[in-house]
Design an enzyme around this catalytic site. Structure first.
Site, PDB file in Angstrom:
ATOM      1  N   HIS A  95       9.720  -2.538  -8.686  1.00  0.00           N
ATOM      2  CA  HIS A  95      10.484  -1.298  -8.542  1.00  0.00           C
ATOM      3  C   HIS A  95      10.501  -0.910  -7.058  1.00  0.00           C
ATOM      4  O   HIS A  95       9.938  -1.630  -6.221  1.00  0.00           O
ATOM      5  CB  HIS A  95       9.889  -0.187  -9.410  1.00  0.00           C
ATOM      6  N   GLY A 128       8.873   1.047  -5.337  1.00  0.00           N
ATOM      7  CA  GLY A 128       7.547   1.090  -4.688  1.00  0.00           C
ATOM      8  C   GLY A 128       7.192  -0.282  -4.136  1.00  0.00           C
ATOM      9  O   GLY A 128       6.771  -0.420  -2.986  1.00  0.00           O
ATOM     10  N   HIS A 129       7.388  -1.325  -4.974  1.00  0.00           N
ATOM     11  CA  HIS A 129       7.104  -2.694  -4.508  1.00  0.00           C
ATOM     12  C   HIS A 129       8.026  -3.056  -3.337  1.00  0.00           C
ATOM     13  O   HIS A 129       7.603  -3.700  -2.385  1.00  0.00           O
ATOM     14  CB  HIS A 129       7.356  -3.710  -5.629  1.00  0.00           C
ATOM     15  N   GLN A 149      -7.988   1.317  -5.806  1.00  0.00           N
ATOM     16  CA  GLN A 149      -7.856  -0.138  -5.590  1.00  0.00           C
ATOM     17  C   GLN A 149      -7.765  -0.450  -4.094  1.00  0.00           C
ATOM     18  O   GLN A 149      -8.431  -1.364  -3.596  1.00  0.00           O
ATOM     19  CB  GLN A 149      -6.609  -0.639  -6.316  1.00  0.00           C
ATOM     20  N   VAL A 198       5.378   5.942  -3.773  1.00  0.00           N
ATOM     21  CA  VAL A 198       6.814   6.258  -3.876  1.00  0.00           C
ATOM     22  C   VAL A 198       7.067   6.946  -5.220  1.00  0.00           C
ATOM     23  O   VAL A 198       6.544   6.516  -6.252  1.00  0.00           O
ATOM     24  CB  VAL A 198       7.683   4.975  -3.775  1.00  0.00           C
ATOM     25  N   SER A 225       5.941   3.321 -11.313  1.00  0.00           N
ATOM     26  CA  SER A 225       4.976   2.398 -11.906  1.00  0.00           C
ATOM     27  C   SER A 225       5.733   1.523 -12.897  1.00  0.00           C
ATOM     28  O   SER A 225       6.646   1.993 -13.576  1.00  0.00           O
ATOM     29  CB  SER A 225       3.903   3.185 -12.656  1.00  0.00           C
ATOM     30  N   SER A 226       5.339   0.262 -12.974  1.00  0.00           N
ATOM     31  CA  SER A 226       5.976  -0.612 -13.972  1.00  0.00           C
ATOM     32  C   SER A 226       5.715  -0.063 -15.365  1.00  0.00           C
ATOM     33  O   SER A 226       6.497  -0.272 -16.287  1.00  0.00           O
ATOM     34  CB  SER A 226       5.418  -2.028 -13.859  1.00  0.00           C
TER      35      SER A 226
HETATM   36  O1  PAF Z   1      -1.775  -3.487  -7.924  1.00  0.00           O
HETATM   37  C1  PAF Z   1      -1.489  -4.480  -8.616  1.00  0.00           C
HETATM   38  O2  PAF Z   1      -0.342  -4.680  -9.022  1.00  0.00           O
HETATM   39  C2  PAF Z   1      -2.582  -5.451  -8.981  1.00  0.00           C
HETATM   40  O3  PAF Z   1      -3.777  -4.810  -9.241  1.00  0.00           O
HETATM   41  C3  PAF Z   1      -2.769  -6.569  -7.940  1.00  0.00           C
HETATM   42  C4  PAF Z   1      -3.243  -6.009  -6.609  1.00  0.00           C
HETATM   43  C5  PAF Z   1      -1.476  -7.320  -7.758  1.00  0.00           C
HETATM   44  C6  PAF Z   1      -3.840  -7.559  -8.422  1.00  0.00           C
HETATM   45  O4  PAF Z   1      -3.473  -8.161  -9.629  1.00  0.00           O
END
Ligand code: PAF
Length: 279
Positions: free
Chosen positions: A34, A36-37, A153, A176, A185-186
């Site tokens: 999405h 964000g990515h 994370q 985002v 978020s997915s």
């Molecule tokens: O944030 C994510 O999508 C996941 O935790 C990651 C960092 C790709 C690890 O699988």
């Protein structure tokens, strides 16, 4: 754009890039991309000569009763988006390629992982750290980009990189949101229209808490209570709402140094996380 399905080919590609003195950025994702990515990919492109996006729904970071099987996947769409963004390679391995049947080595961060999402998802960050280190090694990346939506994370990966002297530079990109404030978020894909509407209570609560903080309130419980009221009032089931120090992720009562207001809540069966920085 190359699509690489096995670890050796990915390593060979990065070795070739390195031979040509090209700076490699990795954007680790679980796919179903999405905006964000895409913002992570764009940041990576600004800082590197070659961008590799990994798309891997990592089984080791899902608990036994979590959504590994139903996690949304659409590789054709992801591939097209990566092409549009000018990504150089997509690493799209199968679980069997990533994990040997007798895989038995794990990366465990012991301190920052214990609270927040770590408390409700035991083993989650062990799976994340392990796969991220594997992806760093496979991609031979100089730098890697993570989103601040997964604030815990990001902090844990920073700690892992420091503690294990991993020669990868980390770039963190801002969270985002959709126009109406829902954090991208997915997993938003799971929400029914009603649930999605109710989930906007998260953003409303965060905004009100932020305004209260900016007006001078330093009492964590008061900010938490604002969010509790918004989320519960909209039928959300709260997993946690916490104000924690940005360095240690330990809960604070009084906000005297940079803090994070973080939460996880269920709308229907969908677990959403969100946060704001209180600096
Ligand atoms: O944030 C994510 O999508 C996941 O935790 C990651 C960092 C790709 C690890 O699988």
């Amino acid at each position: 754009m190359q699509i690489v399905r096995d670890t050796n080919t990915a390593s060979r590609l990065s070795q070739l890039w390195r031979l040509h003195n090209l700076r490699i950025a990795l954007v680790p994702t679980m796919g179903f991309l999405h905006e964000g990515h895409l913002s992570l990919i764009r940041l990576a492109k600004r800082h590197a000569d070659r961008v590799m996006v990994s798309i891997f729904v990592n089984p080791t970071q899902f608990g036994p009763n979590e959504d590994l099987a139903s996690y949304p996947r659409d590789f054709a769409r992801d591939e097209q988006l990566c092409r549009q963004e000018g990504v150089d390679a997509v690493f799209y391995p199968t679980p069997a390629t990533m994990y040997a049947d007798d895989h038995s080595t794990w990366v465990n961060e012991d301190s920052l992982s214990s609270g927040l999402c770590g408390a409700s998802r035991p083993g989650h960050f062990r799976g994340v750290c392990t796969v991220v280190l594997k992806l760093f090694n496979i991609s031979g990346c100089h730098l890697a980009v993570f989103g601040r939506k997964d604030a815990q994370q990001a902090l844990i990966i920073q700690r892992m990189v420091r503690d294990l002297n991993i020669p990868v530079q980390l770039l963190l990109a801002p969270l985002v949101r959709e126009k109406d404030g829902l954090a991208l978020s997915s997993r938003n894909n799971y929400l029914s229209p009603d649930e999605r509407q109710n989930a906007l209570s998260i953003y409303r609560g965060l905004q009100e808490a932020d305004a209260k903080y900016k007006a001078g309130c330093r009492d964590a419980e008061q900010l938490i209570e604002i969010l509790r009221r918004h989320i519960s009032g909209a039928g959300g089931k709260i997993d946690y709402i916490s104000v924690v120090s940005q360095d240690s992720l330990q809960a604070v009562n009084r906000i005297d140094s940079p803090a994070l207001l973080a939460l996880a809540a269920y709308f229907g069966k969908t677990r959403l996380i969100d946060n704001i920085f209180l600096d």
